[in-house]
Design an enzyme around this catalytic site. Structure first.
Site, PDB file in Angstrom:
ATOM      1  N   GLY A   1       0.718  -1.268   0.067  1.00 20.84           N
ATOM      2  CA  GLY A   1      -0.024  -0.003   0.016  1.00 20.84           C
ATOM      3  C   GLY A   1       0.636   1.223  -0.163  1.00 20.84           C
TER       4      GLY A   1
ATOM      5  CB  CYS B   1      -1.345   6.579  18.041  1.00 22.73           C
ATOM      6  SG  CYS B   1       0.451   5.963  18.154  1.00 22.73           S
TER       7      CYS B   1
ATOM      8  CG  ASP C   1      -3.867   8.182   7.171  1.00 16.41           C
ATOM      9  OD1 ASP C   1      -3.260   8.221   8.160  1.00 16.41           O
ATOM     10  OD2 ASP C   1      -3.374   7.970   6.049  1.00 16.41           O
TER      11      ASP C   1
ATOM     12  CG  ASN D   1       1.488  -2.351   8.535  1.00 17.71           C
ATOM     13  OD1 ASN D   1       0.558  -1.482   9.055  1.00 17.71           O
ATOM     14  ND2 ASN D   1       1.879  -2.127   7.335  1.00 17.71           N
TER      15      ASN D   1
ATOM     16  CG  PHE E   1     -11.287   2.473  22.628  1.00 21.14           C
ATOM     17  CD1 PHE E   1     -10.955   2.199  21.387  1.00 21.14           C
ATOM     18  CD2 PHE E   1     -10.947   1.601  23.685  1.00 21.14           C
ATOM     19  CE1 PHE E   1      -9.782   1.461  21.309  1.00 21.14           C
ATOM     20  CE2 PHE E   1      -9.971   0.679  23.444  1.00 21.14           C
ATOM     21  CZ  PHE E   1      -9.429   0.623  22.182  1.00 21.14           C
TER      22      PHE E   1
ATOM     23  CD  GLU F   1     -16.303   6.204  28.698  1.00 27.33           C
ATOM     24  OE1 GLU F   1     -16.488   7.471  28.797  1.00 27.33           O
ATOM     25  OE2 GLU F   1     -16.797   5.193  28.736  1.00 27.33           O
TER      26      GLU F   1
END
Length: 618
Positions: free
Chosen positions: A225, A277, A302, A396, A526, A528
């Protein structure tokens, strides 16, 4: 090797709908060098996509997944040597070495062109060269730019159709003399007459090369990719960042989301995190129990291209049309919206295959299936994993999915004007030192935060894992020019915003990954993270308070909304505390970074570091 289905556009002669003379001449020059057996001018149609995927299924490159489980979806498994970006084989070949800077690999352009000429001479022999026109950003948007990739990989073509606006309509925008970024890609595996192909052709020799002045990209030897889908990191970040510096805009490794309050007030946030991350999770966040009425919508997960609008504010688009996301760790618990996006029309790469023809990866479910075929085509069971430590999916492993399928997609995600940015957020994966959230007191302090952020390395880059490295703005592998000049460009952007007398976006630094003495994450993360996002929005609106410390402003326990979450003051102290001794060590590491970047490093950043040091010792 004959493909009669492509006969209409399989020629050195361009189809009638390609009217750009320079583009046609460039295609002819590359064809003369690479010597493909045929040329296919891609039109981006569904029929073309279906032909290519059928061709790859027949070749063993793709496996069609069970249509009852995963309609119109495929699994590709790469060569084990071709699984991630190769940063040590990625080059910025600017005319002057100092323009690439110390964080990029540099080779003189003339020397690199001679190397590439040798590598590409006959590199596509026995293969098809596909001409892939694509728009990064909505077609015709003033923030968008066009590229054309020449590739001998049908896997690349199929992924580019998902990841970009690819096809015939691009030529309508390009016209007879429009600007485009030329991208050339070969897997570096020419075929002799009668030679049988392999399922995933690639070459041990790899080069991913950028020429900033001529805005060209050449990639050799990899089908993976980030190395082969040249619209992504190569164009959208490395080349686009140099374009942005010259033209006064920003190309950033950032998600963009919309956050709407229960009262209907909407803000837009752009956030930078290093690969793996939690960028995609944050972009598709679902507000937790107790935060009813709040809504998060996704513009991009992204990359963001950000340009000043007529009113002087910064407006962002997502230049991509799809998600090329990390699969392991993605589940209905961690990212429900991503899982919903992956229900159909997806290309999976290097995940595991279930016995009923579906996909699986580590973290997808609490319990793994009893039997799988792993990403290297071997039998896999939980017992084998326990005995050998072997993962079923590569760390990955990826999914390529259309953004339009995301349940949280923002109504403005394809707005050609973009969306106005109210805040920038920067974060890395740090188990100590960095607080849960800090607001910079001004633009310069915010740029300092972003310039010195650090994160542990991930599987997205080949090499060592678990080591903390500085990753300024999450752009270390992606900045197409000298990082010191990049910092200066950000500082200049802030000055321009001030001169325009518009509200400058606030800058925040976050860290979801602080650990307790038991080695476990303290913050639940997440959904929260919405609680932190709400505090940011309230700070933008002037509604929320905070406590000032040496590095900025952070919330106190009572400044966050804890409805629906049992999180104690003691736990909060563990994730928000500022340890002066740890920060003195941290500042010493900042000095090491600045020493590396000393040529051209803005004085304002050095002054900020000195001021922080004084505050710590006061």
């Amino acid at each position: 090797m004959n493909h009669p289905a492509f006969a209409a556009h399989s020629t050195l002669e361009a189809p009638a709908w390609v009217k750009h003379k320079k583009l046609i001449e460039w295609v002819q020059r590359v064809a003369a060098l690479a010597k493909p057996e045929r040329i296919v001018w891609c039109d981006g149609s569904q029929e073309e996509y279906d032909r290519l995927t059928a061709q790859m299924v027949a070749a063993g490159t793709l496996r069609r997944l069970n249509p009852a489980k995963r309609p119109n979806s495929y699994l590709a498994c790469s060569d084990p040597s071709d699984v991630a970006r190769v940063e040590d084989r990625t080059f910025i070949c600017s005319q002057r070495r100092e323009d690439a800077g110390p964080t990029n690999n540099w080779i003189a352009p003339a020397e690199m062109r001679a190397t590439l000429d040798g590598l590409f001479d006959g590199a596509m022999r026995g293969r098809t060269m596909y001409v892939v026109p694509f728009s990064m950003g909505p077609l015709g948007s003033p923030i968008a730019h066009i590229g054309v990739e020449l590739s001998d990989s049908p896997y690349v073509v199929s992924n580019m159709r998902i990841m970009t606006r690819m096809g015939r309509k691009v030529y309508d925008v390009l016209g007879e003399d429009g600007e485009f970024v030329p991208c050339v890609h070969s897997v570096g595996a020419p075929l002799a007459a009668g030679q049988k192909d392999v399922a995933w052709p690639c070459n041990d020799t790899k080069y991913i090369v950028h020429f900033p002045e001529s805005r060209e990209i050449w990639s050799y030897g990899s089908g993976y990719g980030g190395n082969a889908l040249l619209g992504k990191k190569c164009f959208a970040l490395r080349i686009a960042s140099t374009m942005g510096r010259a033209e006064g805009w920003l190309a950033e490794h950032m998600l963009v989301l919309g956050v709407t309050s229960p009262e209907g007030k909407k803000h837009h946030v752009a956030a930078a995190f290093p690969s793996a991350c939690g960028k995609t999770n944050f972009a598709m966040l679902i507000p937790p129990q107790g935060m009813n009425g709040w809504k998060i919508t996704t513009i991009g997960d992204d990359i963001a291209w950000i340009k000043p609008g007529k009113d002087g504010r910064l407006y962002a688009i997502n230049p991509e049309a799809g998600y090329f996301g990390v699969a392991p760790g993605t589940s209905e618990k961690t990212n429900f919206n991503a899982m919903a996006t992956l229900k159909e029309n997806v290309i999976f790469t290097n995940v595991a295959l279930t016995d009923d023809g579906d996909v699986w990866w580590e973290g997808m479910t609490d319990e793994p299936p009893a039997h799988l075929i792993d990403w290297q085509g071997r039998d896999w069971t939980p017992a084998i994993a326990k005995e050998t430590g072997r993962k079923a999916a590569h760390p990955n492993a990826r999914f390529t999915a259309p953004a339009s399928q995301c349940p949280s997609i923002d109504a403005d995600w394809e707005n050609p004007a973009g969306v106005p940015i109210d805040a920038f957020v920067f974060g890395g994966r740090r188990s100590t030192t960095v607080p849960l959230v800090t607001e910079a007191r001004d633009w310069v302090e915010g740029v300092y935060m972003a310039a010195t952020m650090g994160s542990e390395t991930t599987a997205a880059a080949a090499g060592q894992q678990g080591v903390v490295r500085r990753d300024p703005f999450a752009m270390l592998p992606f900045c197409g020019y000298n990082m010191s000049d990049y910092f200066a460009h950000w500082l200049k952007t802030g000055v321009k915003l001030e001169q325009m007398s518009v509200r400058t976006p606030k800058i925040f630094c976050v860290n979801w990954f602080r650990k307790g003495d038991d080695g476990k994450f303290v913050w639940p993360g997440f959904g929260e993270n919405m609680r932190v996002l709400r505090w940011m929005v309230d700070r933008i609106e002037g509604k929320a308070k905070g406590e000032e410390h040496a590095f900025g402003v952070s919330p106190r326990y009572d400044d966050l909304d804890w409805s629906g979450l049992d999180f104690t003051r003691e736990q909060f102290e563990q994730v928000i505390s500022v340890d002066d001794a740890a920060w003195r060590k941290e500042l010493a590491l900042h000095s090491e970074l600045f020493d590396t970047l000393k040529q051209g490093l803005p004085v304002a950043l050095q002054d900020t570091r000195s001021a922080l040091e004084k505050k710590l010792t006061a």
